[in-house]
Design a protein around this motif. Structure first.
Motif, short mmCIF file in Angstrom:
data_model
loop_
_atom_site.label_atom_id
_atom_site.label_comp_id
_atom_site.label_asym_id
_atom_site.label_seq_id
_atom_site.Cartn_x
_atom_site.Cartn_y
_atom_site.Cartn_z
N PRO A 74 -6.46 -6.93 -16.34
CA PRO A 74 -5.96 -5.57 -16.53
C PRO A 74 -6.01 -5.12 -17.99
CG PRO A 74 -4.50 -6.82 -15.10
CD PRO A 74 -5.49 -7.79 -15.66
N ILE B 69 -6.82 -4.42 -11.10
CA ILE B 69 -5.39 -4.17 -10.86
C ILE B 69 -4.65 -5.50 -11.00
CG2 ILE B 69 -5.27 -4.52 -8.33
CD1 ILE B 69 -3.65 -1.78 -8.34
N LYS C 289 -1.18 5.21 -8.34
CA LYS C 289 -1.71 5.74 -9.61
C LYS C 289 -2.69 4.74 -10.25
CE LYS C 289 -0.07 7.33 -14.03
NZ LYS C 289 1.05 7.22 -14.95
N TRP C 290 -2.30 3.46 -10.30
CA TRP C 290 -3.17 2.43 -10.88
C TRP C 290 -4.52 2.42 -10.14
CZ3 TRP C 290 0.76 -2.28 -10.78
CH2 TRP C 290 1.70 -2.12 -11.80
N THR C 291 -4.43 2.44 -8.81
CA THR C 291 -5.65 2.34 -7.99
C THR C 291 -6.55 3.54 -8.24
OG1 THR C 291 -4.36 1.19 -6.32
CG2 THR C 291 -6.50 2.01 -5.62
N ASN D 1 -6.68 5.48 -10.81
CA ASN D 1 -7.24 5.44 -12.17
C ASN D 1 -8.47 4.54 -12.23
OD1 ASN D 1 -5.32 7.14 -13.14
ND2 ASN D 1 -4.06 5.54 -14.09
#
Lengths: 223, 336
Positions: free
Chosen positions: B257, B278, B293-295, B297
């Protein structure tokens, strides 16, 4: 030694440690100590370099291998220093005892051994209890040796949570003002919130910075 | 499109219907089936059932053989320990310093129970999803395995200060790596994922990588009969990443990450597949909203990258991770 000489020695030693030149680094300290004695060589040259190494390491500018080399060099230098009357006469008094151990079920001793070496170089009296030590054994040892700090190491989350038992043991004996709990290990870098979760009074991002942490914790002891 | 077509289409840079994804859910199968972790990591049938449950719930495009690397070290004499709902961990290394290296024996792939378990689990899983979902077989790198055979301290000491003995043990672990990885491929694995913590800048210096570990990886990777995915296991690999693209049979790299996709692509060129990034071990405590949100992005960042597979980085996804958190990722990607 002049200030310029001190700086030059420190720079040379830093380079030797970073380059993993163990024998040359030990030889450098030995040479300096021929003039100054080990007490000065360790306090004026080695210790400040270890602090710098610790800062670089915490910023991920150095690897575990280089941290390990720093510990081995310190160990070698201490071994040589212990054989001299200069070191013995200046360090045998006022050593503060501390207890170190890996928590029960934890068998990853590398970090703990490195911490022990750096603490000894900074003048602490280390009682290293080894791997897989129960909370009661740690607190018993701290009481026996009158150690104001217990340093507990764990590598994985599953073993780190056993450190809670040390917190509970200290609190149940009403020793929280007399014994501080320092925690550390790889998992505490990954999960910084774990220090509070297990009831630790402090942690350090690497082994070279533990003496500074212990000095801070010592100031919080109530007599 | 079947997962196997999607994954290998991506590795070859061909157009696919959507981004393939995988999550490191080796351990998670024990949670989904309710098996005790020690029985899950000793019975291939139970491991298979766990992974079937993973497919039923999450439908990843790649499955993993057991992510329990200490089992490889058991075959050299190391002792493992189970603690809580975690994969086995090293309790006692087979030897503690370089003086014991000459006493180590090459493990018997066909008769050691730990190796039988790893190979048989791979075989059952590969058979179950033949022609549908590729199985990535986890295999410890020959430069990493010594840390599990002699402990991290013993291996660091040897690697740094005992070059002859370091070569000796890596000769043995290389022979084992080649035989074991090829046995996993013969059992049906589509590729090998090699774990190599002793390749990243938080563990070793660049000099050690260049002089000691890369030559060993080059020689051993060249003897593997299938594609290899390189997993450095650390917080970042960028400072050393230029050393790895030339390794033989390398099809992809897993980045962490903390690593940047842009920098990685610049260093590895356009043809190597990037897996990531991730944070798998952190998924247990994040909310579905944050994971979403992470995914998004990551997907947005890699939308034009033909050689990209969405994957969880770092260690296995923790047992306590809510299933909902993993389904968020799967749903976003399957609908992308």
């Amino acid at each position: 030694m002049t200030e310029a000489e001190i700086n030059e020695f420190r720079n040379s030693l830093t380079e030797l440690i970073i380059g993993a030149h163990r024998a040359d680094a030990v030889h450098l300290i030995d040479k300096i100590s021929e003039e100054t004695g080990y007490f000065v060589a360790i306090n004026e040259i080695l210790e400040p370099v270890l602090i710098e190494i610790g800062e670089m390491w915490s910023k991920e500018k150095l690897s575990l291998a280089q941290g390990y080399v720093a510990a081995k060099i310190t160990e070698d230098v201490l071994q040589n220093a212990l054989q001299t009357s200069d070191w013995q006469s200046k360090t045998t008094i006022n050593k503060i005892p501390v207890v170190l151990a890996n928590i029960e079920d934890d068998f990853h001793s590398l970090g703990r051994k490195m911490v022990a070496t750096f603490l000894q170089a900074s003048g602490w009296q280390v009682y290293d209890l080894g791997n897989d030590v129960t909370a009661a054994e740690m607190v018993d040892a701290a009481v026996q040796y009158q150690a104001p700090i217990i340093g507990v190491s764990a590598m994985m989350y599953t073993t780190a949570i056993n450190i809670r038992k040390v917190r509970e043991e200290i609190d149940s004996r009403n020793l929280q003002d007399k014994i501080k709990l320092a925690v550390g290990g790889a998992i505490f870098k990954v999960r910084p919130e774990l220090t509070a979760e297990v009831g630790g009074d402090g942690t350090s991002s690497n082994a070279t910075q533990v003496p500074a942490l212990f000095s801070e914790l010592l100031l919080t002891i109530k007599n | 499109m079947q997962s196997i077509e999607r994954v290998f289409g991506t590795i070859m840079g061909n157009p696919v219907d959507r981004t393939p994804f995988t999550l490191t859910t080796s351990l998670y199968g024990a949670k989904l089936t309710g098996y005790l972790v020690p029985e899950y990591y000793s019975d291939p049938e139970k491991y298979l059932k766990g992974q079937i449950a993973v497919v039923n719930e999450i439908e990843p495009d790649i499955l993993f053989s057991p992510f329990a690397i200490v089992k490889e070290a058991e075959s050299f004499g190391s002792v493992s320990i189970y603690s809580g709902n975690n994969p086995p961990n090293l309790k006692k290394p087979a030897i503690t310093d370089h003086s014991g290296i000459s006493s180590l024996q090459m493990p018997d792939l066909e008769n050691h129970p730990s190796l039988i378990y790893l190979i048989e689990s791979t075989r059952l899983l590969s058979e179950q999803y033949k022609g549908q979902i590729p199985v990535a077989a986890v295999c410890t790198s020959p430069t990493e395995l010594p840390a599990l055979i002699m402990g991290i301290e013993g291996w660091l000491e040897t690697l740094l200060f005992q070059p002859k003995e370091a070569s000796l043990i890596m000769e043995l672990t290389s022979r084992f790596f080649v035989q074991f990885a090829n046995a996993l491929l013969t059992a049906g694995a589509a590729c090998i994922v090699t774990l190599a913590n002793f390749s990243n800048p938080t563990i070793i210096t660049r000099k050690i990588a260049e002089e000691n570990t890369i030559p060993v990886l080059k020689e051993s990777y060249a003897q593997i009969n299938g594609p290899i995915i390189f997993h450095h296991g650390g917080p970042n690999i960028i400072p050393f990443l230029d050393l790895y693209p030339q390794l033989p049979n390398l099809a992809g790299v897993v980045i962490s990450p903390k690593d940047s996709f842009e920098e990685t692509r610049k260093i590895v060129g356009n043809n190597l597949t990037i897996f990531g990034n991730i944070n798998g071990p952190q998924l247990w405590k994040a909310t579905p909203k944050i994971i979403e949100k992470w995914t998004n992005n990551i997907i947005e960042n890699r939308k034009d990258d033909r050689h990209f597979i969405f994957a969880s980085s770092n260690a296995d996804i923790p047992f306590d991770t809510p299933l909902e958190n993993l389904k968020v990722i799967a749903n976003i990607i399957k609908n992308s």
